[in-house]
Write a protein that holds these residues in place. Structure first.
Motif, mmCIF file in Angstrom:
data_model
loop_
_atom_site.group_PDB
_atom_site.id
_atom_site.type_symbol
_atom_site.label_atom_id
_atom_site.label_comp_id
_atom_site.label_asym_id
_atom_site.label_seq_id
_atom_site.Cartn_x
_atom_site.Cartn_y
_atom_site.Cartn_z
ATOM 1 N N VAL A 61 0.819 -1.213 0.000
ATOM 2 C CA VAL A 61 0.000 0.000 0.000
ATOM 3 C C VAL A 61 0.855 1.266 0.000
ATOM 4 C CG1 VAL A 61 -0.215 0.370 2.523
ATOM 5 C CG2 VAL A 61 -2.164 0.813 1.041
ATOM 6 N N ASN A 62 2.111 1.165 0.397
ATOM 7 C CA ASN A 62 2.916 2.381 0.476
ATOM 8 C C ASN A 62 3.833 2.504 -0.734
ATOM 9 O OD1 ASN A 62 5.416 1.183 0.873
ATOM 10 N ND2 ASN A 62 5.471 1.532 3.066
ATOM 11 N N VAL A 63 4.610 3.589 -0.719
ATOM 12 C CA VAL A 63 5.340 3.987 -1.911
ATOM 13 C C VAL A 63 6.600 3.136 -2.166
ATOM 14 C CG1 VAL A 63 6.791 5.719 -0.783
ATOM 15 C CG2 VAL A 63 5.929 6.138 -3.120
ATOM 16 N N GLY A 64 6.891 2.208 -1.267
ATOM 17 C CA GLY A 64 8.077 1.351 -1.411
ATOM 18 C C GLY A 64 8.182 0.768 -2.822
ATOM 19 N N LYS A 65 9.389 0.731 -3.354
ATOM 20 C CA LYS A 65 9.573 0.385 -4.771
ATOM 21 C C LYS A 65 9.267 -1.079 -5.064
ATOM 22 C CE LYS A 65 13.050 0.747 -8.378
ATOM 23 N NZ LYS A 65 14.440 1.059 -8.642
ATOM 24 N N TYR A 66 9.718 -1.978 -4.179
ATOM 25 C CA TYR A 66 9.584 -3.411 -4.472
ATOM 26 C C TYR A 66 8.385 -3.991 -3.737
ATOM 27 C CZ TYR A 66 14.147 -2.535 -6.365
ATOM 28 O OH TYR A 66 15.170 -2.009 -7.093
ATOM 29 N N LYS A 67 7.525 -4.660 -4.479
ATOM 30 C CA LYS A 67 6.301 -5.213 -3.908
ATOM 31 C C LYS A 67 6.459 -6.727 -3.811
ATOM 32 C CE LYS A 67 4.328 -1.092 -4.608
ATOM 33 N NZ LYS A 67 4.385 -0.053 -3.579
ATOM 34 N N GLN A 68 6.980 -7.174 -2.703
ATOM 35 C CA GLN A 68 7.247 -8.589 -2.505
ATOM 36 C C GLN A 68 6.828 -8.991 -1.093
ATOM 37 O OE1 GLN A 68 9.487 -10.966 -4.896
ATOM 38 N NE2 GLN A 68 7.805 -9.797 -5.712
ATOM 39 N N ILE A 69 6.750 -10.306 -0.860
ATOM 40 C CA ILE A 69 6.355 -10.768 0.474
ATOM 41 C C ILE A 69 7.395 -10.302 1.498
ATOM 42 C CG2 ILE A 69 5.899 -12.810 1.891
ATOM 43 C CD1 ILE A 69 5.181 -14.250 -0.810
ATOM 44 N N ILE A 70 8.661 -10.487 1.157
ATOM 45 C CA ILE A 70 9.695 -10.173 2.144
ATOM 46 C C ILE A 70 9.803 -8.667 2.411
ATOM 47 C CG2 ILE A 70 11.675 -10.111 0.526
ATOM 48 C CD1 ILE A 70 12.939 -11.887 2.999
ATOM 49 N N THR A 71 9.584 -7.847 1.393
ATOM 50 C CA THR A 71 9.657 -6.401 1.632
ATOM 51 C C THR A 71 8.429 -5.945 2.436
ATOM 52 O OG1 THR A 71 8.730 -6.025 -0.565
ATOM 53 C CG2 THR A 71 11.099 -5.806 -0.366
ATOM 54 N N ALA A 72 7.280 -6.584 2.181
ATOM 55 C CA ALA A 72 6.076 -6.259 2.961
ATOM 56 C C ALA A 72 6.297 -6.616 4.433
ATOM 57 C CB ALA A 72 4.863 -6.997 2.403
ATOM 58 N N CYS A 73 6.892 -7.795 4.675
ATOM 59 C CA CYS A 73 7.181 -8.211 6.061
ATOM 60 C C CYS A 73 8.125 -7.205 6.720
ATOM 61 C CB CYS A 73 7.821 -9.595 6.095
ATOM 62 S SG CYS A 73 6.710 -10.915 5.619
#
Ligand SMILES: Cc1cc2nc3c(=O)[nH]c(=O)nc-3n(C[C@H](O)[C@H](O)[C@H](O)COP(=O)(O)OP(=O)(O)OC[C@H]3O[C@@H](n4cnc5c(N)ncnc54)[C@H](O)[C@@H]3O)c2cc1C
Length: 306
Positions: free
Chosen positions: A276-288
């Motif tokens: 939901v946020n502006v973070g560049k990489y949308k992955q399970i580990i980056t979400a965690c």
């Protein structure tokens, strides 16, 4: 009662935030429509989450959920309709009108499939048009289907469907496909898929059920028809933010703008983590990772409030 923290979302970001919040002994509530979020749509095994060289989406969600539940966090299975702030206190309204109060909030509501917005999409939703290959794929045994989009999700959908359906058309509106090369190689070996580039979808047609699609060949500007029984939509995702619009700023892609150091939004005490946020990489580990950052930042914020 006023909770220390309310987490909205039960995907990888929200679950991790919940685990971290409980380790900091916060009085936390997690509100979610479902557990697992986008992992529920994962049609092929996950191979990039450390500790598991190959694990199904369902199995990983089960492990995440069991871990979360062991923390004793309070859980409300519902949909959040609105978040407001009154002084230092947040008010979270859920479906049915009930509301909860908290001193801090983490938005971890991920994203929803982007619709095609072509004629026939709404009319044939559930009658051949699908956003979930895992749920609906088995209904198309030995049939012909089209996948709209050519990113990783589209090709993974094609890989999954290649064991079920007769023929797959993958339509990309640009001049080349967007997926990784290994996905292209796997699909080639199935001998079931035809990739059509420069194809702009115009309409989905049928009677009770989908029968065909019309697309424009952008090179010749001519309209073409493909006889298919199903259409799988894989053209990306839109951040789920409608319930918090007044309290945050947005990127060009409608993601919530946050400080990358602490996941803080423009409203004090309101954090956003995961897709939901502006973070560049949308992955399970980056979400965690962002869920952990947001929970620890919320803890710091609450400490300063005391
Ligand atoms: C088909 C597909 C395949 C993928 N494959 C991989 C892969 O192999 N490896 C990888 O690392 N990543 C993969 N991803 C990406 C990964 O799934 C996401 O990056 C990750 O799930 C994001 O986690 P999240 O918690 O931010 O959001 P989500 O997973 O979207 O979870 C959001 C949660 O919020 C809840 N929610 C939303 N709105 C509300 C509301 N209003 N009220 C209450 N609850 C709400 C939802 O029910 C859900 O539980 C894939 C994604 C897709 C779609």
């Amino acid at each position: 009662m006023i909770y220390d923290l309310i987490i909205i979302g039960g995907g990888p970001a929200g679950i991790t935030a919940g685990i971290y919040a409980m380790r900091q002994r916060l009085n936390a509530l997690l509100i979610t429509k479902n557990f697992g979020g986008q992992i529920n749509k994962k049609a092929v095994a996950i191979g990039n989450y450390p500790g598991f060289d190959k694990i199904s989406g369902a199995e990983l969600i089960k492990k995440f959920k069991n871990h979360l539940k062991k923390t004793g966090i309070k859980i409300e299975k519902s949909k959040v309709n609105k978040v407001e702030k009154d002084g230092d206190v947040f008010l979270i309204f859920i479906e049915g009108g009930q509301s909860f109060k908290s001193k801090a909030v983490i938005i971890a509501s991920g994203s929803d499939p982007r619709p095609l917005e072509v004629a026939g999409e709404k009319e044939f939703l559930g009658k051949g048009v699908s956003y979930c290959p895992l749920c609906d794929g088995p209904l198309f045994k030995n049939k012909n289907v089209a996948i709209i989009g050519s990113g990783n999700s589209a090709f993974e959908t094609a890989i999954f469907l290649s064991n079920i359906v007769n023929k797959i058309y993958i339509l990309e509106c640009g001049p080349q496909v967007k997926t990784f090369i290994d996905n292209q190689e796997i699909i080639k070996k199935t001998n079931k898929a035809k990739v059509i580039v420069n194809a702009a979808l115009k309409e989905i047609q049928g009677d009770n059920f989908v029968k065909s699609i019309i697309y424009q060949d952008k090179e010749t500007a001519k309209e073409k028809i493909l006889k298919v029984d199903g259409v799988f939509v894989e053209i990306g995702y839109l951040p789920a933010t409608y319930f918090v619009k007044d309290l945050v700023d947005f990127s060009e892609r409608d993601e919530i703008l946050t400080d990358p150091n602490n996941s803080q939004t423009r409203t004090l005490g309101l954090f956003a983590a995961g897709d939901v946020n502006v973070g560049k990489y949308k992955q399970i580990i980056t979400a965690c990772a962002e869920g952990a950052t947001a929970a620890l930042s919320a803890f710091e914020y609450l400490k300063k409030q005391k």
